[in-house]
Enzyme design. Structure first.
Site, short mmCIF file in Angstrom:
data_model
loop_
_atom_site.label_atom_id
_atom_site.label_comp_id
_atom_site.label_asym_id
_atom_site.label_seq_id
_atom_site.Cartn_x
_atom_site.Cartn_y
_atom_site.Cartn_z
N SER A 158 -20.97 -33.74 0.22
CA SER A 158 -21.08 -34.93 -0.62
C SER A 158 -21.06 -36.13 0.32
O SER A 158 -20.56 -36.04 1.46
CB SER A 158 -19.86 -35.02 -1.54
OG SER A 158 -19.71 -36.33 -2.07
N TYR A 171 -10.70 -34.44 -3.91
CA TYR A 171 -12.14 -34.18 -3.72
C TYR A 171 -12.60 -34.58 -2.32
O TYR A 171 -13.29 -33.83 -1.64
CB TYR A 171 -12.91 -34.95 -4.80
CG TYR A 171 -14.39 -34.66 -4.85
CD1 TYR A 171 -14.89 -33.55 -5.54
CD2 TYR A 171 -15.32 -35.50 -4.23
CE1 TYR A 171 -16.26 -33.29 -5.60
CE2 TYR A 171 -16.68 -35.25 -4.28
CZ TYR A 171 -17.15 -34.14 -4.98
OH TYR A 171 -18.51 -33.90 -5.04
P1 NAD Z 1 -21.73 -29.08 -12.04
O1 NAD Z 1 -20.41 -29.27 -12.69
O2 NAD Z 1 -22.95 -29.02 -12.88
O3 NAD Z 1 -21.73 -27.78 -11.12
C1 NAD Z 1 -20.60 -27.20 -10.55
C2 NAD Z 1 -20.77 -25.71 -10.66
O4 NAD Z 1 -19.66 -25.07 -10.01
C3 NAD Z 1 -20.77 -25.24 -12.12
O5 NAD Z 1 -21.86 -24.37 -12.33
C4 NAD Z 1 -19.45 -24.50 -12.26
O6 NAD Z 1 -19.50 -23.42 -13.17
C5 NAD Z 1 -19.25 -23.99 -10.84
N1 NAD Z 1 -17.88 -23.64 -10.59
C6 NAD Z 1 -16.75 -24.34 -10.89
N2 NAD Z 1 -15.66 -23.63 -10.54
C7 NAD Z 1 -16.11 -22.46 -10.00
C8 NAD Z 1 -15.46 -21.32 -9.46
N3 NAD Z 1 -14.13 -21.25 -9.39
N4 NAD Z 1 -16.23 -20.30 -9.01
C9 NAD Z 1 -17.58 -20.37 -9.07
N5 NAD Z 1 -18.24 -21.43 -9.57
C10 NAD Z 1 -17.51 -22.46 -10.03
O7 NAD Z 1 -21.84 -30.27 -10.97
P2 NAD Z 1 -22.87 -30.49 -9.78
O8 NAD Z 1 -22.99 -31.94 -9.64
O9 NAD Z 1 -24.09 -29.68 -9.94
O10 NAD Z 1 -22.01 -29.98 -8.54
C11 NAD Z 1 -22.49 -29.02 -7.61
C12 NAD Z 1 -21.97 -29.37 -6.22
O11 NAD Z 1 -22.56 -30.60 -5.80
C13 NAD Z 1 -20.46 -29.55 -6.13
O12 NAD Z 1 -19.99 -28.97 -4.92
C14 NAD Z 1 -20.30 -31.05 -6.09
O13 NAD Z 1 -19.12 -31.45 -5.44
C15 NAD Z 1 -21.54 -31.44 -5.31
N6 NAD Z 1 -21.92 -32.84 -5.44
C16 NAD Z 1 -22.37 -33.34 -6.63
C17 NAD Z 1 -22.74 -34.69 -6.69
C18 NAD Z 1 -23.27 -35.33 -7.95
O14 NAD Z 1 -23.44 -36.55 -7.96
N7 NAD Z 1 -23.52 -34.59 -9.01
C19 NAD Z 1 -22.63 -35.49 -5.57
C20 NAD Z 1 -22.17 -34.95 -4.38
C21 NAD Z 1 -21.82 -33.61 -4.32
#
Ligand code: NAD
Length: 273
Positions: A158, A171
């Site tokens: 991130s 986080y």
């Molecule tokens: P999201 O909530 O759609 O996806 C997160 C996924 O992780 C979900 O599918 C959830 O079921 C899964 N998950 C949660 N706990 C789990 C576990 N114990 N075991 C296996 N899977 C698990 O959100 P997203 O934005 O798609 O996030 C995906 C990644 O991207 C994360 O690591 C997040 O930190 C990172 N990220 C997102 C953003 C953003 O702006 N959306 C920015 C920077 C980083």
């Protein structure tokens, strides 16, 4: 280089076998779609939400690709061992890992419980470590080939691996940890021709940050932080991951690729601060 990795009629990830964690929603879902679209066989991991993962796997198969949906909690060691072995069983091996699963449990420091601190560290950092460790062990069985790593890992980091974020100390601690874990693993296994990199998204439109982009005020506040002037879409991240995982990036290891519309460029300094 023995052969050109892409060309007419050749897909970037043809013949590759991938595991994407947290692929039932958001970025992971788009990454699984993107890798499959580039020709990879994809294990679509889900934790709590089985239906979208099964649906995506069925869609990939219907389009002529290979996919399975695999249940598993990345913070559970046994589950992670099962995710890697499930991928190997389904496709005969594993070449790519996208360690994507992540959660947020936000609170000001005085109100942040130990439980919420540990929950975020367990999924976002320990979960990525377990997936990387098991994938690296499996990659070691892959043959050496010119111009191709034995295995490639993309950690979902991130912009908060470098930008402090008040109210989210669990986080940012996890994502800062992901950065050093990724670089250290990259250093440790480079001689074995295993690549480890990270993609660091900025603000991407997914369920994790829906409370921020779903309102007009929230979106305006977000856009003030993004010089490129738009929120990111999961597909923006998926394209970067696909490239980084592929032989096109064969000489890239230990690097974080920011996919953030310039969020790390300190927008507050535009117009001389
Ligand atoms: P999201 O909530 O759609 O996806 C997160 C996924 O992780 C979900 O599918 C959830 O079921 C899964 N998950 C949660 N706990 C789990 C576990 N114990 N075991 C296996 N899977 C698990 O959100 P997203 O934005 O798609 O996030 C995906 C990644 O991207 C994360 O690591 C997040 O930190 C990172 N990220 C997102 C953003 C953003 O702006 N959306 C920015 C920077 C980083």
């Amino acid at each position: 280089m023995a052969e050109t990795p892409v060309g007419p009629g050749r897909l970037l990830l043809a013949g590759r076998r991938a595991l994407v964690t947290g692929a039932s929603s958001g970025i992971g879902y788009a990454v699984a779609q993107g890798l499959a679209g580039a020709g990879a066989a994809v294990a679509v991991n889900y934790h709590s939400d089985r239906e979208p993962a099964e649906r995506l796997a069925a869609e990939i198969r219907a389009a002529g690709g290979q996919a399975v949906a695999l249940h598993g909690d990345v913070s559970n060691e046994e589950d992670v061992v099962g995710l890697i072995s499930g991928t190997v069983e389904a496709f005969g091996g594993i070449d790519l890992l996208v360690a994507n699963s992540g959660i947020q449990k936000d609170a000001a420091v005085g109100e942040m419980t130990l439980k919420d601190w540990q929950a975020v560290l367990s999924v976002n950092l320990t979960g990525q470590f377990l997936c990387c460790r098991e994938a690296i062990k499996a990659f070691r069985g892959n043959p050496e080939q010119p111009g191709r790593a034995r295995g490639s890992i993309v950690c979902m980091s991130s912009v908060h691996e470098v930008i402090p974020w008040a109210g989210h100390v669990n986080y940012v601690a996890a994502k800062g940890g992901v950065r050093m874990m990724m670089q250290t693993l990259a250093q440790e296994v480079a001689a074995e021709r295993i690549r480890v990199n990270a993609v660091a998204p900025g603000a991407i439109r997914t369920p994790i940050n829906q409370s921020e982009w779903a309102t007009k005020e929230g979106m305006e506040a977000m856009l003030r932080l993004i010089p490129y002037g738009r929120i990111g879409e999961p597909e923006d991240v998926a394209r970067a991951v696909t490239w980084l995982a592929s032989d096109e990036a064969d000489y890239v290891t230990g690097t974080t690729l920011f996919v953030d519309g310039g969020m790390t460029l300190y927008a507050a300094f535009i117009g001389n601060g």
